[in-house]
Write an enzyme that holds these catalytic residues in place. Structure first.
Site, short mmCIF file in Angstrom:
data_model
loop_
_atom_site.label_atom_id
_atom_site.label_comp_id
_atom_site.label_asym_id
_atom_site.label_seq_id
_atom_site.Cartn_x
_atom_site.Cartn_y
_atom_site.Cartn_z
N GLY A 150 -4.03 -4.73 -4.14
CA GLY A 150 -5.34 -3.52 -4.53
C GLY A 150 -4.44 -2.37 -5.00
O GLY A 150 -3.87 -1.53 -4.25
N HIS A 151 -4.83 -2.09 -6.01
CA HIS A 151 -4.00 -0.81 -6.60
C HIS A 151 -5.18 0.29 -7.16
O HIS A 151 -6.27 -0.06 -7.47
CB HIS A 151 -3.40 -1.17 -7.98
N GLN A 190 2.19 -6.38 -3.39
CA GLN A 190 2.69 -6.48 -1.87
C GLN A 190 3.75 -5.79 -1.54
O GLN A 190 4.19 -4.64 -2.09
CB GLN A 190 2.68 -7.75 -1.30
N ASP A 216 0.76 -1.42 0.05
CA ASP A 216 -0.04 -0.13 0.03
C ASP A 216 0.95 1.14 0.03
O ASP A 216 0.59 2.15 0.51
CB ASP A 216 -0.97 0.04 1.12
N GLY A 230 0.44 1.85 -7.32
CA GLY A 230 -0.64 2.05 -8.52
C GLY A 230 -0.40 3.11 -9.15
O GLY A 230 -0.30 3.21 -10.40
N LYS A 231 -0.45 4.45 -8.57
CA LYS A 231 -0.18 5.74 -9.11
C LYS A 231 1.20 5.39 -10.05
O LYS A 231 1.37 5.81 -11.08
CB LYS A 231 -0.24 6.62 -8.31
P1 IMP Z 1 -2.41 -13.02 2.07
O1 IMP Z 1 -1.69 -12.48 1.11
O2 IMP Z 1 -4.00 -12.78 2.00
O3 IMP Z 1 -2.23 -14.45 2.40
O4 IMP Z 1 -2.16 -12.03 3.58
C1 IMP Z 1 -0.92 -12.16 4.02
C2 IMP Z 1 -0.64 -10.93 4.60
O5 IMP Z 1 -0.15 -9.97 3.67
C3 IMP Z 1 -1.73 -10.26 5.57
O6 IMP Z 1 -0.99 -9.52 6.34
C4 IMP Z 1 -2.29 -9.22 4.54
O7 IMP Z 1 -2.83 -8.14 4.95
C5 IMP Z 1 -1.11 -8.75 3.47
N1 IMP Z 1 -1.25 -8.42 2.30
C6 IMP Z 1 -1.62 -9.06 1.25
N2 IMP Z 1 -1.68 -8.65 0.17
C7 IMP Z 1 -1.55 -7.15 0.45
C8 IMP Z 1 -1.58 -5.70 -0.27
O8 IMP Z 1 -1.77 -5.66 -1.50
N3 IMP Z 1 -1.15 -4.60 0.47
C9 IMP Z 1 -0.90 -4.97 1.91
N4 IMP Z 1 -0.99 -6.04 2.67
C10 IMP Z 1 -1.27 -7.05 2.01
#
Ligand code: IMP
Length: 429
Positions: free
Chosen positions: A40-41, A223, A13, A17-18
């Site tokens: 999520g972007h 991520q 986060d 995205g931007k």
């Molecule tokens: P999972 O990827 O759903 O298995 O989640 C594992 C960990 O990664 C959790 O703490 C989620 O909140 C974090 N996480 C997964 N994808 C994102 C992302 O795109 N942004 C921020 N945290 C993420």
């Protein structure tokens, strides 16, 4: 150097995205190489807001979007996202979206197992997005995943589903969750197959051609390094590698194609989900950052935990991620603060350390060592040149560069694509 790889350097986060969208306008092809619809972007282009989870951001700029073999794909989520962006006026066809035939699929049983396991973990939960990402990657390395190319082979599907259910139903039943029948899985896949198969292709071959033709490729990470399954705050991580090296294996190109590695860092720190966060703020200051920075998860809507910029963690990410330059985002969220702090190291059991420890027990015991400096009153929002920034904000950025050992090559000053200060064009290497 004509390619660029973008990765997050904190816990995700960071505003990738931007930056990816901005870089995509200068690229020919944009490739996702790991993760899934846990990402999520949010892109704001011309006042229009696009929320993408699985689709490569380049599609918004009319570029070719690629989903590489390192991604795990939930076909239903994919089709839903295609429908949503199509309704917003984007064109997504097999000519503009290429998906590796070898991507492992996320099925409803993966989400069910993810959620059942999280519920069973109680106080030790990871805080996953509940979207089946972990179980799908587990199936991939256990060699029982159903891959996109299998959808065209009904005979293969038959025995693969048997093997999959043997494993998953045992676990689901043990956890007291609902199990799945072979008919359910077959009918789900039968319905989805004609919708997704047209996008399937040998991505590695097409990318090889593109590399040879000198096309500009942008590899879009999801991520971030602190969520990397090897280098992050394990076990509070995602189930894939998120570092730049994986752009190559996750899309089927050689390691030299990764190009310039741009690390994205937010001017402060946020985290969603559980796990250690040494510079976390539990007071009004942290709440203020969350409010001004609109810090809510794009995927789950959960409020993000907020804290000071942790230079020690970003330095770690710069090193293991092979980061050549940093894009610093959301500096404007610090506007108007009397003082700003940076975490410059930790105290662990009475000793000063300048590296984040590896064991979760030690990670949860570290205390941040903060360096505090005066803030700035002027606004940095919307600045498009270094000269428009207040002196104190420049000092803050320079200190960050010094501490993390990488130059800030790009500064983003609002969610709008053009509010960006470019110090160095990453595509020029
Ligand atoms: P999972 O990827 O759903 O298995 O989640 C594992 C960990 O990664 C959790 O703490 C989620 O909140 C974090 N996480 C997964 N994808 C994102 C992302 O795109 N942004 C921020 N945290 C993420």
């Amino acid at each position: 150097m004509s390619n660029v790889t973008v990765i997050g350097t904190q816990w995700g986060d960071e505003g990738k995205g931007k930056i990816v969208d901005w870089l995509a306008s200068r690229a020919d092809i944009v490739v996702r190489f790991q993760g899934g619809h846990n990402a999520g972007h949010t892109l704001v282009v011309g006042g229009q807001v696009y929320k993408l989870s699985l689709l490569p951001s380049g599609l918004v700029s009319g570029k070719i979007g690629v989903i590489g073999n390192g991604v795990v794909v939930d076909p239903q989520a994919l089709m839903g996202e295609i429908e949503r962006v199509t309704a917003q006026g984007l064109v997504v066809t097999p000519e503009t979206l290429w998906i590796a035939e070898t991507v492992p699929l996320i099925l409803p049983l993966h989400g069910a197992l993810d959620r059942a396991r999280e519920a069973a973990r109680g106080d030790h939960k990871i805080g996953t997005t509940g979207r089946g990402i972990g179980p799908a990657y587990e199936d991939k390395v256990a060699r029982r995943a159903i891959r996109l190319c299998d959808l065209a082979e009904p005979e293969t599907l038959e025995w693969k589903i048997d093997e999959l259910l043997l494993h998953h139903n045992t676990l689901l039943a043990g956890l007291g969750a609902e199990t799945f029948t072979k008919e359910q899985v077959l009918s789900y896949l039968g319905e989805i197959a004609p919708k997704v198969l047209p996008y399937a292709c040998p991505v590695w071959d097409r990318l090889d051609e593109a590399v040879r033709a000198g096309k500009r490729i942008l590899f879009e990470g999801a991520q971030a390094v602190m969520l990397d399954v090897d280098h992050g705050t394990y076990p509070f991580v995602t189930s894939s590698n998120t570092i730049a090296a994986i752009a190559a294996s996750g899309s089927g190109v050689g390691p030299k194609s990764v190009g310039f590695v741009l690390g994205i860092a937010k001017a402060y720190t946020t985290r969603v989900g559980e796990g250690p966060f040494p510079s976390e703020l539990f007071d009004d200051v942290g709440q203020g950052l969350g409010k001004r920075g609109h810090e809510f998860g794009t995927v789950t809507g959960r409020p993000r935990r907020c804290g000071w910029f942790d230079a020690t963690l970003v330095r770690h990410a710069v090193r293991v991620g092979g980061v050549d330059g940093i894009a610093l985002t959301k500096l404007d969220v610090l506007d108007g603060m009397k003082e700003v702090s940076i975490c410059v190291g930790y105290e662990l059991d009475g000793k000063h350390i300048d590296r984040f420890p590896s064991s979760p027990a030690a990670q949860s015991r570290v205390k941040p060592v903060l360096e505090t400096m005066a803030g700035w009153n002027e606004t940095t929002a919307g600045a498009r040149s270094w000269a428009e920034l207040p002196a104190q904000a420049i000092k803050y950025v320079r200190r960050i560069e010094e501490l993390i050992g990488a130059p800030v090559t790009l500064l983003s000053t609002s969610p709008e694509r053009d509010d960006t200060i470019l110090m160095k064009d990453p595509f020029e290497g």
